[in-house]
Each structure stands twice: as structure tokens, then as C-alpha cells.
Design a protein around this motif. Structure first.
Motif, short mmCIF file in Angstrom:
data_model
loop_
_atom_site.label_atom_id
_atom_site.label_comp_id
_atom_site.label_asym_id
_atom_site.label_seq_id
_atom_site.Cartn_x
_atom_site.Cartn_y
_atom_site.Cartn_z
N ASP A 457 0.95 -39.68 -20.77
CA ASP A 457 -0.10 -39.83 -21.77
C ASP A 457 -0.74 -38.49 -22.09
OD1 ASP A 457 -0.94 -40.25 -19.00
OD2 ASP A 457 -2.96 -40.49 -19.77
N GLY A 458 -0.76 -37.57 -21.13
CA GLY A 458 -1.28 -36.24 -21.41
C GLY A 458 -0.41 -35.51 -22.42
N SER A 485 -3.44 -42.24 -17.22
CA SER A 485 -4.80 -41.82 -17.59
C SER A 485 -5.19 -40.51 -16.91
CB SER A 485 -5.81 -42.92 -17.25
OG SER A 485 -5.54 -44.10 -17.96
N ALA A 486 -4.25 -39.58 -16.89
CA ALA A 486 -4.51 -38.32 -16.18
C ALA A 486 -3.44 -37.30 -16.52
CB ALA A 486 -4.52 -38.56 -14.67
N PHE A 487 -3.75 -36.05 -16.22
CA PHE A 487 -2.72 -35.04 -16.05
C PHE A 487 -2.27 -35.20 -14.61
CE2 PHE A 487 -5.52 -32.87 -19.30
CZ PHE A 487 -4.68 -33.12 -20.37
N GLY A 488 -1.40 -36.19 -14.39
CA GLY A 488 -1.18 -36.74 -13.07
C GLY A 488 -0.71 -35.78 -12.01
N THR A 489 0.27 -34.93 -12.33
CA THR A 489 0.79 -34.00 -11.33
C THR A 489 -0.28 -33.04 -10.87
OG1 THR A 489 3.03 -34.15 -12.23
CG2 THR A 489 2.53 -32.22 -10.89
N TYR A 513 -10.02 -44.03 -18.41
CA TYR A 513 -10.00 -44.16 -19.86
C TYR A 513 -8.66 -43.72 -20.42
CZ TYR A 513 -10.50 -42.72 -24.72
OH TYR A 513 -10.31 -42.54 -26.06
N SER A 514 -8.18 -44.45 -21.42
CA SER A 514 -7.00 -44.03 -22.17
C SER A 514 -7.09 -44.59 -23.57
CB SER A 514 -5.71 -44.53 -21.51
OG SER A 514 -4.59 -44.24 -22.33
N PRO A 515 -6.73 -43.82 -24.58
CA PRO A 515 -6.59 -44.40 -25.92
C PRO A 515 -5.54 -45.50 -25.89
CG PRO A 515 -6.45 -42.00 -25.99
CD PRO A 515 -6.37 -42.39 -24.55
N ASP A 516 -5.64 -46.42 -26.80
CA ASP A 516 -4.64 -47.47 -26.95
C ASP A 516 -3.55 -46.90 -27.86
OD1 ASP A 516 -3.08 -49.65 -27.58
OD2 ASP A 516 -4.76 -51.03 -27.85
N ILE A 553 5.96 -47.54 -26.75
CA ILE A 553 5.68 -48.46 -25.64
C ILE A 553 4.70 -47.76 -24.71
CG2 ILE A 553 6.65 -49.74 -23.70
CD1 ILE A 553 9.31 -49.83 -25.22
N ASP A 554 3.51 -48.27 -24.63
CA ASP A 554 2.45 -47.71 -23.79
C ASP A 554 2.39 -48.53 -22.51
OD1 ASP A 554 0.15 -46.69 -22.66
OD2 ASP A 554 -1.15 -47.07 -24.38
N VAL A 555 2.81 -47.93 -21.38
CA VAL A 555 2.88 -48.67 -20.13
C VAL A 555 2.03 -47.98 -19.06
CG1 VAL A 555 5.07 -47.49 -19.58
CG2 VAL A 555 4.41 -49.54 -18.30
N ALA A 556 1.07 -48.72 -18.54
CA ALA A 556 0.22 -48.20 -17.48
C ALA A 556 1.06 -47.96 -16.23
CB ALA A 556 -0.91 -49.17 -17.19
#
Length: 591
Positions: A457-458, A485-489, A513-516, A553-556
Motif C-alpha cells: 500500500d505504501g 497500512s504501513a511501510f511494513g519492512t 488507517y488506509s485509503p479504500d 484488489i485491495d487485500v489486508a
């Protein structure tokens, strides 16, 4: 006879076989756009120059042809710079044609000029990362510069070049004979190979070695040498490890394919590299992450391991490790000679059934360890399950683009690639924001192939305007947004070493938080699905492929760092002498 430079430029590109140009308009380049209107060349209109550069990069990789970018001056040129630099560090041929201030206004600081240190010097912004930057000062010099630009971009170690053109020159006349003359010049430069004696030395050392190994880099794909490499590996029975850019050089289900090395490699693969007595390195620069920061106790140990290195760029031979035999050569040419000599010196080939079984057992064990995560029905989804289901759905020859984070490092480690050149990833520059637009270019280059962009998502959030181009040009790319919902790494690194995720996670009033992104896609006119359970993901991807339309496809996804036994020296910089990993002490970062 005379004609406008802009008209002759377009004709030159047509004659050269250019089919697409990526870019964005500006007052300095509209003369070229006007000339393109009646051309067979399709202009791929983007909403941001970085999108144009990354899309051109993906196009060049998938089509195996030099890409062309058309840019405006000033902010247009600097917007494109990140994408051009990414192409440069991954050795992707690209010609950037940029408008500039009118030549008769040099020294007056006209609109949008960059001139804080010298007048008319915007082209110098690109000097650190292009092979050469030209400024065209006279119309009659333009034809020759253009020819040199393509030749340089494609020769030796490929890479981008810049042709910077004052806007008034686009609208000046030139003698067409200057362009006609270029038709007599070859468009394909013959590339160097290795001699028979050198090939014999290499085959002798490899065939007599107890634990030989081939280390494949991205140069194999750039040289279109995967078929020759497979033939060589099959005849001599030598295992193949690869860099992140070398993934796919030999199919991951090949019996002698080991896997990726370095920080995101596995213990088995890294140990095989350390234990090798001879390594034949092909088209690799031995980058830091691939080599565990070049520290000998983790991946490569030269000496005692002896290194044979073949690369098109002499600067890479011996840069990071001492070399016993070094050769500057095109890998397709070199492997052709090596195959011929190997069959003469070792006519029966070499059968290594025990090694095959060892590699097969390792792969089976690695897959089994991931099985619990792949079958996990929890939501947000496990990243391993996302990758597994993508691989199950996709055709063998589908194109994958990645960004940075789990979608790059996890794919390198766990996602099988079966066809050379079908994974496009930002290697040298590791650019967040590469994957989504690169997929546009890949699909334009290979319209009959399925193209899926695995992005975080980033990364997708950097340039969601790729969707506008996809709709306008009808480019049916599928974007799978692995959304944590992050810059995960980076969140994992910060949590592991500083016990905080400040500045790395996306929150509103303390909540994740994340945009849809599915709704955003629909606003652009793109089909979008926001996954609500793990069971929904695979059918949604199947539907997206069947639709043959742009699809999001937006997948959490659970934010858990890629597991690895590898090493990266930045961990020691954060926490010296503590031997901490990139994974937090809580096993994963709960956001």
C-alpha cells in the motif's frame, strides 16, 4: 530538402522501430506531440513523469527493446529522475528526450529553468546516473546526437541516456539529408564473446571442482541468455543460485535451481555458496543485500572459494571480490562458446543425482515449513498465503512486477518464477513506486500475457494515477495491493531495534488507517475489490484475470517481516554487538 526537427525526430523513431513513447506534456515538447498525432507511434500519456519513466522501464524489460521517454524541462525532468535512475542502476536501455528553455533565452532565466549554478544547465541534473547527457545546441547536430544516444543506451552495459533539446530547436528546420545519412549506419553493434582458450580454462576448472556453483545475475536476462544458461547447467549438472535480479534465469522448478542468496536468501542457499570451491558468476555486480554485506561468514567467501566472473561491464569484475578468471563479454555469446567447449571436453555431460535429490529435499522441506502459513484462514491474510494463491492462479508465463518490501523480498525468496524475464523488480535503486507503473509498460510490451503487479500500500500510494493511464489506454493490468497500512519492512526494522514504529505506520487518531483503494480504483473507472476474508482473495484474482480489464484488489495483510537467516550489516549499525534481526522481539509488528 528541409523539414522541421520535430517531424524528422518522429520519422527517425518510426524507422528505428519505436512503437510507444511514454511521457507527459509541457510547453517545451508540444511540437513533438503535434508531430506524433499522425504517427504510427503511440504516445502513452501519464499523469506524472515518474509513472512515465517506470512504465518505460517495465516496457524495455518486457519487450527487450530500448524505451523512449518524452519529458518537459525543470519539474518534468526532475519528476522523471527517480524512474530514470532506477533504470540506470538496473541497466535498462532508455532514451529520454527532454525539452529545455529556448536557446535564445540562455542567461535570462526563463520560465522553469534550473540555472542556480550555470545557465542552460538543466541536463547536468542527470549526469550522475545516465550514461551520457547531451544538450543539443544546433539543429544540424541533432540527427547525429540522436543516433549516438540509441547506440550508447544499447551497447556495453545498457542504460539510460538524456537528449536535452531547447524547445526552439524542435521547431527549426534541418536538412533531411542529415537524417537520411543515418540510415546507412548499423543499428545493431556486434557484442564481444570469449575465446576458445578461456572457455577451456573455465570448463576445466568447473568440471574438476568438487562443489562448483553458478551465480546468475540480471545480466543473463539483459543478454537474453537464459536458454544458453539452461543448456550449460543441464550438461554439467551445476547448481544455480541467483541474485534478486537474476531470479528466473533458470526456472525455480529446475532440478539444479537453488534460490536467491543474501539477506533474504535461506540458510541452505547461502551455505551452498559458502561451501563452493568454484563459482562462475554471470552478469552480476554482487550487490550488498545479495551478498550479506560482503561479510564472508554468511554468503560468499572468496578466498578460499575461487571466482570466475563474466560480465559486459569490466568495472564490475573484481569490484567486490577477487577474481581468478575475469572476462568482459556478452553472456549470450560467452555461453554459446562455453556450451560448445563443454560438449567437446565433457561429451557425456555430468550426472549428479545425489545433488538433485538434496536440492529437491530442501525445496520440499522449505515448502512444508510455509504450509501452516499458506493454509492459515486468518484475516488480515498471511503474506505467504497471498503469494501462494497468486502463483496457483497465474499462468506459467505471466509477468509479475514488484515494488519493495514483502512483495519484493518475499517473492524473491518464496514465489516460483518459471520463465526468464517475467519478473520485473527494482534491484539496484530499490525504488518504492516502481511496481505499479512498470506493470503498465510490461502489459503494453506483452499484450497477450497476464500481468500482475504485487505492490504494498505504501508503494501503490505513491502514484495511484497509474489507474488513469490504464483506463485511457485500455491496459488490463491487475494490481494486488498487499495492504498492511504501513511501510511494513521499515516498521519491522524500527520496532526490532528501537521498540517503536514512529513515522512508519499509517494511523488516524491512534487507529490503523488506509485509503479504500478499491473505491479509489472505481473513481478512476477501474474495477476494484476490497477483500473482506481470506477465502475471497483467490476467486477475486481469478475474476480479475478473466475480465481482461484494469483491476485493483485491495487485500489486508498481516505486517510480519519476511523470515530470513541472512545478514545485512545495517542491523549492526542499529544495534552494534547485539546480533538483533530485522524482526521485532514480539515476533511480528502488530499494527
Amino acid at each position: 530538402m528541409k523539414d522541421l526537427i520535430s517531424h524528422q525526430l518522429v520519422k527517425y523513431l518510426e524507422d528505428r522501430g519505436v512503437e510507444h513513447i511514454f511521457g507527459l506534456c509541457g510547453h517545451t515538447n508540444i511540437a513533438v506531440l503535434a508531430a506524433l498525432e499522425k504517427s504510427s507511434i503511440q504516445f502513452i500519456n501519464t499523469r506524472h513523469e515518474q509513472i512515465a519513466a517506470h512504465a518505460a522501464d517495465g516496457y524495455a524489460r518486457a519487450k527487450k527493446q530500448t524505451a523512449v521517454v518524452l519529458s518537459h524541462l525543470g519539474p518534468g525532468l526532475t519528476n522523471a529522475a527517480t524512474g530514470v535512475a532506477n533504470a540506470a542502476l538496473d541497466s535498462i536501455p532508455m532514451v529520454v528526450i527532454a525539452g529545455d528553455v529556448p536557446s535564445h533565452y540562455y542567461g535570462k532565466h526563463p520560465h522553469q529553468e534550473v540555472n542556480l549554478h550555470a545557465d542552460a544547465s538543466q541536463y547536468e541534473i542527470y549526469r550522475p546516473f545516465v550514461k551520457r547527457a547531451w544538450r543539443v545546441d544546433r539543429p544540424d547536430l541533432f540527427p547525429e546526437i540522436l543516433e549516438k544516444a540509441f547506440q550508447l543506451a544499447e551497447s556495453g552495459r545498457p542504460g539510460p541516456v538524456l537528449v536535452d533539446v531547447p524547445m526552439d530547436i524542435f521547431s527549426k528546420e534541418v536538412d533531411v539529408a542529415l537524417f537520411e545519412r543515418l540510415k546507412h549506419h548499423t543499428k545493431t553493434i556486434q557484442k564481444p564473446s570469449i575465446d576458445e582458450e578461456t572457455a577451456k580454462q573455465i570448463i576445466e576448472r568447473l568440471s574438476n571442482a568438487k562443489y562448483p556453483l553458478i551465480y546468475a545475475g540480471g545480466g543473463v536476462m539483459l543478454a537474453n541468455a537464459a536458454e544458453e544458461l539452461r543448456e550449460f547447467v543441464g550438461h554439467l549438472g551445476i547448481p544455480v543460485a541467483y541474485s534478486v535480479m537474476g531470479k528466473g534465469a533458470v526456472a525455480d522448478d529446475h532440478p539444479f535451481a537453488l534460490g536467491m542468496t543474501g539477506f533474504w536468501g535461506t540458510q541452505f542457499v547461502n551455505d551452498k555458496c559458502r561451501q563452493a570451491d568454484y563459482i562462475l558468476a554471470l552478469g552480476t555486480r554482487f550487490a550488498e543485500a545479495d551478498c550479506s554485506s560482503w561479510e564472508p561468514e554468511y554468503t560468499f567467501h572468496f578466498p578460499p572459494t575461487k571466482l570466475i566472473h563474466i560480465d559486459i561491464d569490466a568495472n564490475e569484475i573484481g569490484r567486490n571480490f577477487p577474481v581468478e578468471i575475469g572476462a568482459v563479454a556478452d553472456l549470450k555469446q560467452a555461453l554459446t562458446v562455453l556450451n560448445r567447449v563443454a560438449k567437446a571436453m565433457v561429451p557425456q555431460g555430468m550426472q549428479k543425482e545425489a545433488l538433485k535429490q538434496e536440492i529437491a529435499s530442501y525445496k520440499k522441506e522449505f515448502t512444508a515449513k510455509n504450509h501452516v502459513h499458506i493454509e492459515n484462514p486468518s484475516f488480515p491474510m498471511r503474506p505467504e498465503r497471498i503469494l501462494q494463491e497468486v502463483r496457483e492462479v497465474l499462468p506459467r508465463d505471466a509477468y509479475i512486477t514488484t515494488d519493495v518490501g514483502w512483495n519484493k523480498n518475499g517473492v524473491g525468496q518464496q514465489f516460483p518464477i518459471y520463465e526468464a524475464g517475467t519478473i520485473l523488480t527494482p534491484g539496484g535503486y530499490c525504488t518504492m513506486g516502481f511496481g505499479a507503473p512498470a506493470a503498465l509498460g510490461a502489459k503494453i510490451a506483452q499484450p497477450e500475457k497476464v500481468v500482475v503487479s504485487l505492490v504494498g500500500d505504501g508503494g501503490f500510494g505513491q502514484n495511484p494515477a497509474v489507474l488513469a493511464t490504464a483506463v485511457e489506454e485500455n491496459i488490463p493490468v491487475i494490481w494486488v495491493i498487499m495492504n498492511n497500512s504501513a511501510f511494513g519492512t521499515i516498521a519491522g526494522l524500527e520496532k526490532a531495534h528501537y521498540d517503536t514504529t514512529y513515522g512508519t505506520v499509517f494511523k488516524k487518531e491512534g487507529q490503523s488507517y488506509s485509503p479504500d483503494y478499491a473505491s479509489i480504483a472505481k473513481a478512476y473507472g477501474v474495477d476494484g475489490v476490497k477483500i473482506q476474508s481470506a477465502e475471497e482473495f483467490k476467486p477475486a484474482l481469478q475474476r480479475a484475470i478473466a475480465s481482461n480489464k484494469p483491476f485493483v484488489i485491495d487485500v489486508a495483510m498481516l505486517n510480519e517481516p519476511v523470515p530470513t537467516s541472512g545478514h545485512w550489516n545495517i542491523l549492526d549499525i542499529y544495534s552494534p554487538n547485539e546480533k538483533k534481526s530485522h524482526v521485532s522481539t514480539d515476533e511480528f509488528v502488530r499494527l
